[in-house]
Design an enzyme around this catalytic site. Structure first.
Site, PDB file in Angstrom:
ATOM      1  N   GLY A 472       0.897  -1.374   0.016  1.00 10.77           N
ATOM      2  CA  GLY A 472       0.091  -0.132  -0.142  1.00 10.77           C
ATOM      3  C   GLY A 472       0.796   1.127  -0.163  1.00 10.77           C
ATOM      4  O   GLY A 472       0.212   2.332  -0.246  1.00 10.77           O
ATOM      5  N   GLN A 473       2.121   1.112   0.114  1.00 14.47           N
ATOM      6  CA  GLN A 473       2.909   2.349   0.264  1.00 14.47           C
ATOM      7  C   GLN A 473       3.165   3.009  -1.109  1.00 14.47           C
ATOM      8  O   GLN A 473       3.722   4.052  -1.171  1.00 14.47           O
ATOM      9  CB  GLN A 473       4.467   1.699   0.817  1.00 14.47           C
ATOM     10  N   GLY A 474       2.812   2.155  -2.079  1.00 11.44           N
ATOM     11  CA  GLY A 474       2.988   2.872  -3.484  1.00 11.44           C
ATOM     12  C   GLY A 474       4.055   2.436  -4.216  1.00 11.44           C
ATOM     13  O   GLY A 474       4.687   2.952  -5.246  1.00 11.44           O
ATOM     14  N   THR A 516      12.490   0.305  -2.461  1.00 16.64           N
ATOM     15  CA  THR A 516      12.751   1.395  -3.406  1.00 16.64           C
ATOM     16  C   THR A 516      14.179   0.986  -4.131  1.00 16.64           C
ATOM     17  O   THR A 516      14.494   1.109  -5.272  1.00 16.64           O
ATOM     18  CB  THR A 516      12.771   2.748  -2.920  1.00 16.64           C
ATOM     19  N   ALA A 711      18.052   7.332  -5.284  1.00 15.96           N
ATOM     20  CA  ALA A 711      17.063   7.103  -4.123  1.00 15.96           C
ATOM     21  C   ALA A 711      17.585   6.260  -3.162  1.00 15.96           C
ATOM     22  O   ALA A 711      17.929   5.188  -3.267  1.00 15.96           O
ATOM     23  CB  ALA A 711      15.775   6.612  -4.681  1.00 15.96           C
ATOM     24  N   LYS A 712      16.913   6.485  -1.743  1.00 19.28           N
ATOM     25  CA  LYS A 712      17.067   5.633  -0.840  1.00 19.28           C
ATOM     26  C   LYS A 712      15.607   5.231  -0.244  1.00 19.28           C
ATOM     27  O   LYS A 712      14.709   5.646  -0.936  1.00 19.28           O
ATOM     28  CB  LYS A 712      18.060   6.322   0.369  1.00 19.28           C
ATOM     29  N   GLY A 713      15.687   4.830   1.042  1.00 20.78           N
ATOM     30  CA  GLY A 713      14.265   4.129   1.365  1.00 20.78           C
ATOM     31  C   GLY A 713      13.738   5.032   2.377  1.00 20.78           C
ATOM     32  O   GLY A 713      14.571   6.066   2.977  1.00 20.78           O
ATOM     33  N   GLY A 715      10.594   4.050   4.471  1.00 20.66           N
ATOM     34  CA  GLY A 715       9.559   3.532   5.397  1.00 20.66           C
ATOM     35  C   GLY A 715       9.860   3.512   6.903  1.00 20.66           C
ATOM     36  O   GLY A 715       8.883   3.891   7.517  1.00 20.66           O
ATOM     37  N   GLU A 716      10.926   3.156   7.421  1.00 18.73           N
ATOM     38  CA  GLU A 716      11.087   2.972   8.686  1.00 18.73           C
ATOM     39  C   GLU A 716      11.517   4.307   9.377  1.00 18.73           C
ATOM     40  O   GLU A 716      11.056   4.606  10.327  1.00 18.73           O
ATOM     41  CB  GLU A 716      11.991   1.943   9.021  1.00 18.73           C
TER      42      GLU A 716
END
Ligand code: FES
Ligand code: FES
Lengths: 760, 155
Positions: A472-474, A516, A711-713, A715-716
């Site tokens: 759901g994060q895209g 990503t 790009a890096k991530g 989420g957390e």
């Protein structure tokens, strides 16, 4: 103007309108012909022997097609990390909610009724719920063969901590507690399973790790890998929780037994008591500094709750032991982590993966140190923060690093200097930083990396296959943007297929903020391969050498004379003709330049890129009620180049809201028998719109050398600093530091009263 | 025992026979195949099952289908006439949709609000959706999306 057409631009989710119009089929929406409904009978005791199970009445109820207990399962011990699982309880239940039996029936009402007809006789056993208690010599054993209830021990040491602490000007010492919280994704866990005539199983489920789950489940079922296919439809959130869980295996066994497809979706109650919530931790810290505020040594001891069987708690405790050691320039560090069996629900991943627990502790400690030394907390971070192109104490090679910019931009936007100086009664402002990874070599089991497949058919439409998981994060949108950019085509001709282990690459999955970077690089490499094939055809058509052609906005053209062009669609068509109907299929992969940590010293480079962040919270504390309100929030995150800035903002805002809930509201509370007393959203309250302030994201975008388009991530690290940012603000407002999460109004009021009495 | 039920859903009339304990939510999802309305808790605590019953937002998991006898139900599938409702477009374009599981309920609640109050302020928007949980977005972009539709009705 941006040098890119598609990446680094905000696009809505490519499948967003399907979701907003109700067309998207989530796991719980799936229906197959002849499908049955499954339900699980769960243990009402935290620890008990099963003396007898009588399923005869349930079996004879009209509409019931299968009733299963342990004896109907393959009776194999298995587990993603430790073989302490069975499908359904084997003679003993070990937590309130443990799976005892299950039924499949023609509708949910009948399934429910059948559960009531299963009679189980138990003999209750002494139980233990707290990990510190569980380590004591006379504690009841959760598993007879696990001495002292120890699930795992982790040790790490670098430099001479004792010496450094001895020589420090000041050493901060304290104990913190981070509680157990529930991921509370809006769609409960569950699955649909179907078995074909050859016995081959198809499992549709919302999982963050389709491929690794498949390996664990094949073992559990005693079948070869090719006999199990996992498909990941859209699903309603994961936040770490949606990995291996018995509910999926129970669904499969029910489908095998009934000979019909079975859908089993947890009720919210089942999900609370049988999900995999966050690892609770006791954390003791000693943190030394020099007189002018340079961090010296850090000594940590962690005791974490494993729950009744091992999901991923040991790796999470290990992560808490050492991940933030690469946020600052430590001279020495040491940590011991014990992961301990308890008669509670098995714990696992939740956004932050242990780093969030330890970041809360470390950033609280630094706040106290700043006060002791009379240094501004932001300055203290800037002084010690690890820099670009530095190697951390554990060998992590930090390349791009926007930590300093995060601190500078966040403090500026929040008006930090002025607000820290002008103290207002019961209003406060606090700051915290964090680091994280984009992939974790130490966690990925066999290898790390990502792969993709990009297929272009005669019609010129592009289909992307990936192996991670969009919860759901895209992720699908981000991958579509990466592929569109590389091919030079508009976004709307790209479709991203659901992960299907029969077709998709073997992706490690969505965890460790890796999607990503790893998956994105995988599909980028695949797009590159497809592009080369198409460029050769286009070159022929344009009568030029292949390296002379370029593609932008769906048109191939010559670099030297752009007016000579041919459309992407025409090229795709020609490619198909020339190859007797074969589509253009680009395949590619990315292997990160990571180093598996040394088993003993843990020295190594676990991720190809490291994101950072600095968050600032402002709070208001009501002195009469203890109610804490977060009034303002600035979140600066170093995410490398943002592929989709709007999606990044959404991740940040969602992560902050989750952190806010953990800090102030959420707690899985047990009674003295180990029964969860708040297994619903009325009693386990997560933030609603009223609880969340405006969250102002700041995107810090140093181009990362390894990331896809830099790009890096995110989420957390969107969540990691939240708990300390808020609690530091509460300290700033009241002078009270509560070291056990959550800081409810009740707890706060008690402390405020104590303080008042002291002053009197 | 089954009981007859007449209900209009998204403009279409249904004559059905149902078990008396069937909730409106299960009727929509299981009997009519309208799975756009989601089940996040089944206990009236998350709002993901929100539909409009004679124009009023209700949590369909708390309502028996029989209570909707003779009434009109509007679900996410019935919103917008042939093309997406401005709210649906705004949710997508403003990034208010992540996993999307809360989205149908959230949009239906917002629709009821805008029907009644075409120009709500921030607080009115927040009060309206306070019973709809979202775990992904932190709500900021949801409020923004609803607000953008309020502004456009003004014009
Ligand atoms: S499903 Fe109805 S309120 Fe949650
Ligand atoms: S978008 Fe996932 S719950 Fe709201």
């Amino acid at each position: 103007m941006s040098e890119f057409d598609i990446v680094n631009k905000s696009y809505p989710q490519i499948d967003g309108l399907n979701k907003a119009t109700g067309k998207t089929e989530f796991v719980s929406d799936l229906v197959l012909p002849n499908m049955l409904y499954g339900r699980v009978l769960r243990s009402p005791y935290a620890h008990a022997r099963i003396d007898h199970i009588d399923i005869s009445k349930a079996k004879s109820l009209r509409g019931v097609k299968a009733v299963i207990t342990y004896d109907d399962t393959p009776r194999i011990k298995f587990g993603p990390r430790s073989e302490d699982w069975t499908i359904l309880a084997d003679g003993k239940v070990r937590f309130y909610g443990d799976e005892v039996a299950a039924v499949a029936a023609v509708d949910e009402d009948i399934a429910e009724e059948a559960l009531d007809l299963i009679k189980v006789e138990y003999t209750e056993l002494p139980a233990v719920f707290d990990p510190v208690e569980a380590m004591k010599p006379d504690a009841p054993l959760v598993h007879e063969n696990k001495e002292n209830n120890l699930a795992a021990e982790f040790k790490i040491e670098a430099g001479d901590v004792d010496q450094d602490l001895k020589n420090s000007y000041f050493v901060y010492k304290d104990r913190f507690y981070t509680n157990q919280v529930y991921q509370a994704y809006l769609e409960p866990m569950g699955a649909l399973a179907s078995v074909d005539l050859s016995g081959r199983i198809t499992l549709w489920t919302g999982t963050q790790i389709p491929n690794m789950m498949r390996i664990t489940y094949a073992k559990a079922l005693g079948i070869s890998l090719d006999k199990l296919r996992v498909i990941v439809p859209d699903y309603g959130g994961g936040f770490g929780a949606k990995m291996e869980n018995n509910v999926h295996l129970i669904t499969i066994v029910l489908a095998q037994k009934a000979g019909q497809p079975v859908k089993l979706i947890n009720t919210r109650f089942d999900d609370f008591v049988g999900g995999n919530p966050r690892v609770a931790m006791y954390i003791d810290i000693k943190l030394g500094v020099t007189k002018d505020g340079f961090i010296t040594g850090k000594d940590v001891h962690i005791v974490g709750t494993n729950g009744a069987r091992t999901v991923y708690a040991p790796v999470i405790v290990a992560t808490a032991c050492y991940r933030p050691d690469s946020l600052y320039r430590f001279k020495s560090v040491r940590a011991i982590g014990h992961t301990v069996y308890t008669n509670t629900v098995p714990t696992s991943c939740f956004r932050g993966f242990g780093n969030s627990q330890m970041t809360f502790v470390l950033e609280s400690a630094l706040d106290m140190i700043a006060e002791e030394l009379n240094i501004d907390p932001a300055e203290l971070r800037l002084k010690n923060g690890i820099g670009e192109n530095e190697v951390s104490i554990h060998g992590w090679k930090i390349t791009s690093n926007g930590l300093k910019d995060c601190v500078l931009l966040a403090t500026k936007k929040a008006n930090w200097n002025q607000k820290r100086k002008k103290r207002k009664f019961f209003r406060g402002i606090g700051l915290a930083c964090c680091n994280h990874v984009s992939g974790n070599r130490a966690f990925a089991r066999e290898f790390d990396g990502g792969a993709g497949i990009v297929r272009i058919g005669r019609d010129g439409n592009v289909t992307v296959y990936y192996g991670e998981s969009d919860m759901g994060q895209g992720q699908k949108t981000v991958f579509a943007q990466i592929v569109a950019e590389r091919l030079g085509v508009p976004l709307d001709i790209i479709t991203v297929e659901q992960v299907d282990t029969d077709i998709s690459p073997f992706g490690m999955g969505s965890f460790a903020t890796r999607g990503t970077l790893m998956g994105g690089n995988g599909v980028l490499k695949a797009a590159e391969d497809a592009f080369k094939q198409l460029a050769a055809v286009a070159a022929d058509m344009l009568q030029a050498p292949p390296d002379e052609v370029e593609c932008k906005k769906g048109k191939f053209f010559l670099k030297s004379s752009p007016q000579k062009s041919v459309s992407f669609k025409e090229v795709a068509e020609m490619a198909t003709f020339k190859r007797a109907g074969a589509p253009v299929v680009g395949v590619g992969f990315y292997k990160p330049p990571t180093e598996l940590p040394d088993p003993k010293t843990k020295y190594g480079n676990i991720s190809p890129a490291y994101p950072f962040g600095c968050h600032i919270a402002e709070v208001e504390v009501d002195p009469d009620t203890g109610q804490i309100t977060v009034t303002d929030y600035v979140a600066a995150n170093d995410i490398g180049r943002a592929i989709n800035p709007m999606a990044v903002e959404g991740q940040i805002q969602g992560g902050v809201a989750q952190g806010l809930g953990w800090t102030l509201m959420e707690n899985m509370a047990l009674d003295d028998k180990g029964k969860l007393i708040n297994p619903d959203f009325l009693d386990y309250v997560i933030p609603c719109v009223m609880d969340v302030p405006e969250i102002k994201p700041i995107l810090v975008e140093p181009v990362d050398p390894e990331g896809p388009y830099g790009a890096k991530g995110i989420g957390e690290p969107a969540l990691n600093p939240v708990m300390a940012a808020i609690t530091n603000a509460i300290y700033n407002a009241t002078g009270i530091r509560i070291k056990e999460l959550p800081i409810t109004a009740e707890k706060m009021l008690k402390k405020l009263k104590e303080m008042k009495n002291k002053i009197k | 025992m089954k009981i007859p039920l007449t209900i209009t859903v998204n403009g279409e009339r249904y004559d059905l026979e149902i078990k008396p304990n069937r909730t409106l939510l299960d009727l929509l999802r299981e009997d009519l195949g309208l799975t756009g309305t989601k089940k996040g808790c089944g206990l009236g605590e998350c709002g993901s099952c929100t539909v409009l019953l004679d124009g009023e937002p209700v949590k369909s998991c708390l309502i028996l289908a029989l209570q909707a006898n003779g009434k009109e139900v509007l679900t996410i599938e019935g919103l917008g006439k042939g093309k997406p409702d401005p709210l649906q477009i705004a949710f997508v374009e403003k990034g208010a949709v992540q996993c999307g599981f809360c989205t149908p309920g959230m949009i239906m609640t917002a629709k009821a609000l805008l029907n009644k109050n075409p120009q709500p302020n921030d607080l009115e928007i927040k009060e309206a959706i306070a019973g709809n949980l979202c775990r992904c977005t932190g709500y900021n972009k949801i409020v923004e999306a609803i607000k953008s539709c309020a502004a456009s009705t003004k014009r």
